[in-house]
Design a protein around this motif. Structure first.
Motif, PDB file in Angstrom:
ATOM      1  N   GLN A 147       7.488  13.553   1.880  1.00 40.11           N
ATOM      2  CA  GLN A 147       6.703  13.130   0.638  1.00 40.11           C
ATOM      3  C   GLN A 147       5.289  12.947   0.800  1.00 40.11           C
ATOM      4  O   GLN A 147       5.131  11.723   0.544  1.00 40.11           O
ATOM      5  N   ILE A 148       4.958  13.651  -0.515  1.00 44.06           N
ATOM      6  CA  ILE A 148       3.165  13.048  -0.582  1.00 44.06           C
ATOM      7  C   ILE A 148       3.258  12.677  -2.272  1.00 44.06           C
ATOM      8  O   ILE A 148       3.896  12.834  -2.602  1.00 44.06           O
ATOM      9  N   THR A 149       2.667  11.359  -2.057  1.00 42.61           N
ATOM     10  CA  THR A 149       2.412  10.199  -2.803  1.00 42.61           C
ATOM     11  C   THR A 149       1.375  11.336  -3.959  1.00 42.61           C
ATOM     12  O   THR A 149      -0.143  11.116  -3.220  1.00 42.61           O
ATOM     13  N   GLU A 205      -4.998   9.099  -6.101  1.00 38.87           N
ATOM     14  CA  GLU A 205      -4.827   8.449  -4.348  1.00 38.87           C
ATOM     15  C   GLU A 205      -3.742   9.634  -3.581  1.00 38.87           C
ATOM     16  O   GLU A 205      -2.693   8.878  -4.442  1.00 38.87           O
ATOM     17  N   PHE A 250       7.153   6.898 -10.268  1.00 45.98           N
ATOM     18  CA  PHE A 250       6.920   8.300  -9.870  1.00 45.98           C
ATOM     19  C   PHE A 250       8.223   8.610  -9.943  1.00 45.98           C
ATOM     20  O   PHE A 250       9.228   8.248  -9.976  1.00 45.98           O
ATOM     21  N   ASN A 310      -0.952   9.496  -0.955  1.00 46.66           N
ATOM     22  CA  ASN A 310      -0.477   9.338   0.066  1.00 46.66           C
ATOM     23  C   ASN A 310      -0.559   7.718   0.363  1.00 46.66           C
ATOM     24  O   ASN A 310      -1.452   7.376   1.670  1.00 46.66           O
ATOM     25  N   GLY A 311      -1.650   6.670  -0.745  1.00 45.60           N
ATOM     26  CA  GLY A 311      -1.984   6.088  -0.362  1.00 45.60           C
ATOM     27  C   GLY A 311      -4.481   5.380  -0.025  1.00 45.60           C
ATOM     28  O   GLY A 311      -4.662   4.696  -0.152  1.00 45.60           O
ATOM     29  N   ALA A 319      -7.756  -0.343   0.921  1.00 48.31           N
ATOM     30  CA  ALA A 319      -6.680  -0.357  -0.671  1.00 48.31           C
ATOM     31  C   ALA A 319      -5.396  -0.543   0.154  1.00 48.31           C
ATOM     32  O   ALA A 319      -4.112  -0.604  -0.259  1.00 48.31           O
ATOM     33  N   GLU A 321      -1.249   9.655  -7.368  1.00 48.02           N
ATOM     34  CA  GLU A 321      -1.060   8.113  -8.005  1.00 48.02           C
ATOM     35  C   GLU A 321      -2.656   7.896  -8.606  1.00 48.02           C
ATOM     36  O   GLU A 321      -3.510   8.503  -7.984  1.00 48.02           O
ATOM     37  N   THR A 352       0.951  -1.236   0.187  1.00 53.60           N
ATOM     38  CA  THR A 352       0.118   0.044  -0.021  1.00 53.60           C
ATOM     39  C   THR A 352       0.863   1.089  -0.231  1.00 53.60           C
ATOM     40  O   THR A 352       1.541   1.451   0.723  1.00 53.60           O
ATOM     41  N   SER A 353       0.364   2.160  -0.828  1.00 50.67           N
ATOM     42  CA  SER A 353       0.802   3.752  -0.211  1.00 50.67           C
ATOM     43  C   SER A 353       0.677   4.297   0.441  1.00 50.67           C
ATOM     44  O   SER A 353       1.410   5.651   1.144  1.00 50.67           O
ATOM     45  N   ARG A 354      -0.562   4.021   1.325  1.00 47.34           N
ATOM     46  CA  ARG A 354      -0.717   4.113   3.124  1.00 47.34           C
ATOM     47  C   ARG A 354       0.257   4.739   3.718  1.00 47.34           C
ATOM     48  O   ARG A 354       0.993   3.736   3.677  1.00 47.34           O
ATOM     49  N   ARG A 355       0.500   5.865   4.704  1.00 46.74           N
ATOM     50  CA  ARG A 355       1.329   6.413   5.214  1.00 46.74           C
ATOM     51  C   ARG A 355       0.910   5.905   7.038  1.00 46.74           C
ATOM     52  O   ARG A 355       1.365   6.066   8.022  1.00 46.74           O
TER      53      ARG A 355
END
Lengths: 266, 247
Positions: free
Chosen positions: B86-88, B65, B20, B67-68, A122, B90, A16-19
């Motif tokens: 860092q802020i993702t 999305e 990315f 940060n997911g 997610a 997507e 996941t990209s969740r932080r």
């Protein structure tokens, strides 16, 4: 249904990209439910310290056969062989347990926490195959409405136990009205269980949700509004009632063992 | 007050895959993620593709999305995010990528065509109108708030992880079906379709759709579960079936 296949592959378990700490809630639910199941199973097999004065543990209520004065039909009947583990709770607990097991809230919770399907929103899953509740065995969850009716009967029986918990043995024999801390513990438990059961999604459907124009059925209309109000806090009541049931058993058990003293308020 | 922020934005390659790309930029008070993406587009990456329209959380175009977490870029304020990290950003992972943050959501429109349309009952009054109680209308009015951002479709694990696009219509269209099925004037029956073709049984009530809905529609509690219960009454509950025979 006309569709065009979309091929986005799974990225693997827990990817996941969740932080945020997405794993905290499923872990907390896992610990909470496991602890309750562990404790209730242990308590059910104890067959001791489940009654104290006018109080009867909700794990053992109603006590159909048993050794306490609360038993409806006296001690364990002869037709149950000695080699079969017996406890009054074993006759009772499967019903509320299956009511909760098939409850929509708990389903969503344990699918995530125990089956990781998904572990969190997610977040990648450990398995690629999925049948959901579309087919056997999980299609059996649709039996929930029958356990809901049994839970309603249990509510009535537990309410009667609260009434019995208002009558303490009198010094000169007979009974006298009173309120102890245990009475309040049992009463709060029934209130929370009622809020959980009467706000259940199935109850909401049966009392009026099945109608497109529920306003044309005045009694159902009122009942649907009440059930809906409780349903908005269904998750809260699910946990509070689970805690109150466990605490009521612990309270009566510790009073019965002489570790806690039941204070008489009235 | 200006602060520095580092954005990792998904960029697609001509071959179809992607990676990315990192951008450093300044953000100021009041900015939302879409503002920052536009700033990067204006100053550093003019070929960055992003779909947007109203910038007010009502058109449902800028789903991504962040940060997911599936969110609308225009409704995600920068002060909600930690700019130390860092802020993702997507694209939605459930739908095929077109370019950068833009995905092909046309599957949703094809699914919608497969749901039986609104079919009103005969008019109540000689003038061709109906009489409906306000609270019966209120029940379905919630579903009409949907802006079709498809964030719920994106986060639904049945589609996202298991690719059941050909068997399951997803939360957005269960809400659409609920809007029609519970409509006090509608007379059509969608329950058989919901069970057989639309795959309502695949939903395992994880409520992720409800959590990401920018319109705060109670998707699971008010749409999906009531539809599931109607399916149960029709197909799985023998008592209800017997009672229906006597009606």
């Amino acid at each position: 249904m006309e569709v065009v296949p979309v091929t986005i592959g799974s990225r693997g378990f827990a990817s996941t990209s969740r932080r945020d700490w997405w794993w905290v809630t499923p872990l907390a639910i896992f610990i909470g439910l496991s602890s309750f199941v562990g404790y209730s199973t242990w308590a059910a097999f104890q067959n001791a310290h489940y009654a104290f004065g006018p109080y009867l543990s909700p794990f053992y209520a109603p006590e159909i056969w048993g050794d306490s004065p609360h038993a409806w039909f006296g001690p364990k009947p002869g037709f149950i062989p000695d080699w079969v583990p017996f406890s009054p709770a074993l006759l009772i607990l499967p019903f509320p347990a299956l009511f909760r097991f098939t409850c929509y809230y708990y389903r969503g919770a344990y699918y995530k926490s125990f089956w990781l399907d998904p572990p969190a929103c997610a977040v990648g899953e450990p398995r690629t195959g999925y049948r959901g509740e579309q087919s056997f065995p999980l299609v059996m969850q649709n039996i929930h409405r029958y356990f809901m009716w049994i839970a309603v009967i249990f509510l009535l029986l537990l309410s009667y136990d609260v009434w019995l918990a208002l009558w303490f043995p009198a010094p000169g024999g007979g009974e006298t009205f009173g309120i102890g801390v245990g009475t309040i513990v049992l009463a709060v438990n029934v209130v929370l269980l009622s809020c959980y059961t009467l706000g259940c999604h199935v109850m909401r459907h049966i009392v009026g949700g099945s109608y497109d124009e529920v306003s044309k059925h005045p009694v159902c209309d009122r009942a649907y509004a009440c059930s809906t109000a409780l349903n908005y806090k269904h998750q809260l009541f699910a946990w509070c009632s689970l805690f109150s049931v466990g605490f009521a058993d612990i309270y009566i058990r510790l009073c019965s063992m002489g570790i806690w003293t039941d204070l008489r308020l009235l | 007050m200006e602060t520095q922020a580092t954005f990792k934005i998904w960029r697609t390659h001509p071959g179809g895959d992607g990676t990315f790309q990192t951008f450093k930029t300044t953000v100021t008070e009041g900015m939302v993620v879409l503002d920052v993406v536009h700033k990067i587009q204006a100053e550093q990456a003019p070929d960055l593709a992003v779909r947007w329209n109203c910038k007010a959380g009502k058109c449902g175009s800028c789903s991504a999305e962040i940060n997911g977490n599936p969110r609308l870029m225009c409704m995600t304020r920068m002060n909600e995010l930690d700019t130390w990290e860092q802020i993702t950003v997507e694209p939605m992972r459930t739908f095929p990528p077109i370019k950068d943050l833009v995905t092909d959501v046309s599957w949703n429109f094809r699914v919608k065509k497969g749901i039986k349309k609104f079919k009103p009952r005969p008019a109540d009054q000689p003038d061709g109108t109906w009489r409906v109680a306000q609270r019966d209308v209120d029940r379905v009015q919630e579903f009409r708030k949907c802006i079709e951002c498809f964030l719920c479709q994106d986060v639904c694990h049945v589609l996202r992880e298991h690719n059941k696009h050909d068997e399951f219509i997803g939360p957005r269209f269960l809400v659409y079906a609920a809007n029609l099925e519970m409509n006090p004037i509608d007379s059509d029956d969608r329950i058989p379709d919901l069970k057989e073709q639309h795959g309502i049984g695949y939903c395992n009530i994880t409520k992720c759709c409800t959590k990401v809905c920018p319109e705060h529609i109670h998707i699971t509690d008010n749409a999906i579960i009531p539809l599931k219960e109607r399916v149960v009454s029709r197909y799985y509950d023998p008592v209800t079936r017997i009672l229906r025979m006597f009606k």
